[in-house]
Design an enzyme around this catalytic site. Sequence first.
Site, mmCIF file in Angstrom:
data_model
loop_
_atom_site.group_PDB
_atom_site.id
_atom_site.type_symbol
_atom_site.label_atom_id
_atom_site.label_comp_id
_atom_site.label_asym_id
_atom_site.label_seq_id
_atom_site.Cartn_x
_atom_site.Cartn_y
_atom_site.Cartn_z
ATOM 1 N N SER A 182 0.832 -1.200 0.000
ATOM 2 C CA SER A 182 0.000 0.000 0.000
ATOM 3 C C SER A 182 0.871 1.256 0.000
ATOM 4 C CB SER A 182 -0.959 -0.061 1.188
ATOM 5 O OG SER A 182 -1.946 0.926 1.112
ATOM 6 N N ASP A 228 -9.209 -4.498 -6.005
ATOM 7 C CA ASP A 228 -8.687 -3.490 -5.081
ATOM 8 C C ASP A 228 -9.399 -2.162 -5.332
ATOM 9 O OD1 ASP A 228 -7.231 -1.719 -3.527
ATOM 10 O OD2 ASP A 228 -5.285 -2.585 -4.059
ATOM 11 N N HIS A 260 -7.259 -5.375 -1.737
ATOM 12 C CA HIS A 260 -6.123 -4.612 -1.227
ATOM 13 C C HIS A 260 -5.459 -5.309 -0.039
ATOM 14 C CE1 HIS A 260 -3.770 -0.946 -0.972
ATOM 15 N NE2 HIS A 260 -3.983 -0.903 0.338
#
Length: 312
Positions: A182, A228, A260
């Site tokens: 991320s 995601d 994600h």
Amino acid sequence: MNRTFARSVRLLSVASVLAAGAALAPPASAAAPARPATTTATERTAIVGRAADNPYQRGPAPTEASITAEKGPFAIETIPVPAGSGAGFNKGTVYAPTDTSQGTFGAIVVSPGFVSPEAWISWYGPRLASQGFVVMTLETNSLLDVPASRGDQLLAALDWLTGKSGVKNRIDATRTAVMGHSMGGGGTLEAANKRPSLKADIPLAPWDTNYSFPNIRTPTLIMGADNDFIAPASSMAESYYNNVKTAPEKAYLLLKNAGHMTFVSPNTTIAKYSIAWMKRFVDNDARYDQFLCPAPKPDGAIAKYLDTCPNG
């Protein structure tokens, strides 16, 4: 901040909180083969012979079973790194092979994402280290650190790991790499852009408002997830792949039926290609080309794969 940025940050926060219960519990993983058997004397002799051609080669010849196993051929130890151990980073954990009879190892530092603790990326430590790397997973200075800050922390931790840590003598400081999830993935790109001498970088579902990385000279494997909604792969992971124009080799792997937070739990596909990429470019081990070139085809785990193909 603009509305898109603010919405993305809120989504990152919400997703992290929702994932907390599952991520802090022992995560489920895809079935994996057992740890490879200890090498025989004959196999060790063959390894030494091959290593004469490549001084960085470590471990037995890879197979599909060995690269997807939950544990690799190296026994490892786990070493806590308290806050204040070094400058420029908070704290973390080192995972290091205990047998250095084959020589020193490459080093990898891993960063978590926005409002994410180290625990969420801790599985990368033993998974990579047992394949023949010294790995450090980070607790960032602040849970809210932006990608550029996370990139600086990755490099600071890497400098401490290779230059001042208790395992520095097990490391070849010329062979280093970074990875992260991320905003930690965005930090991975930022770190590679700042330090072109890195041997490899792997951004996982990367999130960053910066799309320009003109100084990356590092083999870069970017992974994204098809479901995601926090760091949409089409506008982030794949866009970063397209914008990294100066890397000598690069690849883009889109996970199928994944989101994600898929990256914070043990996953055979993520591990397989992370190991192959690090082995190929940190250890210069061409035995791992078989997993990267020809490029893997879409299947039940991979929705899309783009690459330049190692040495292609």
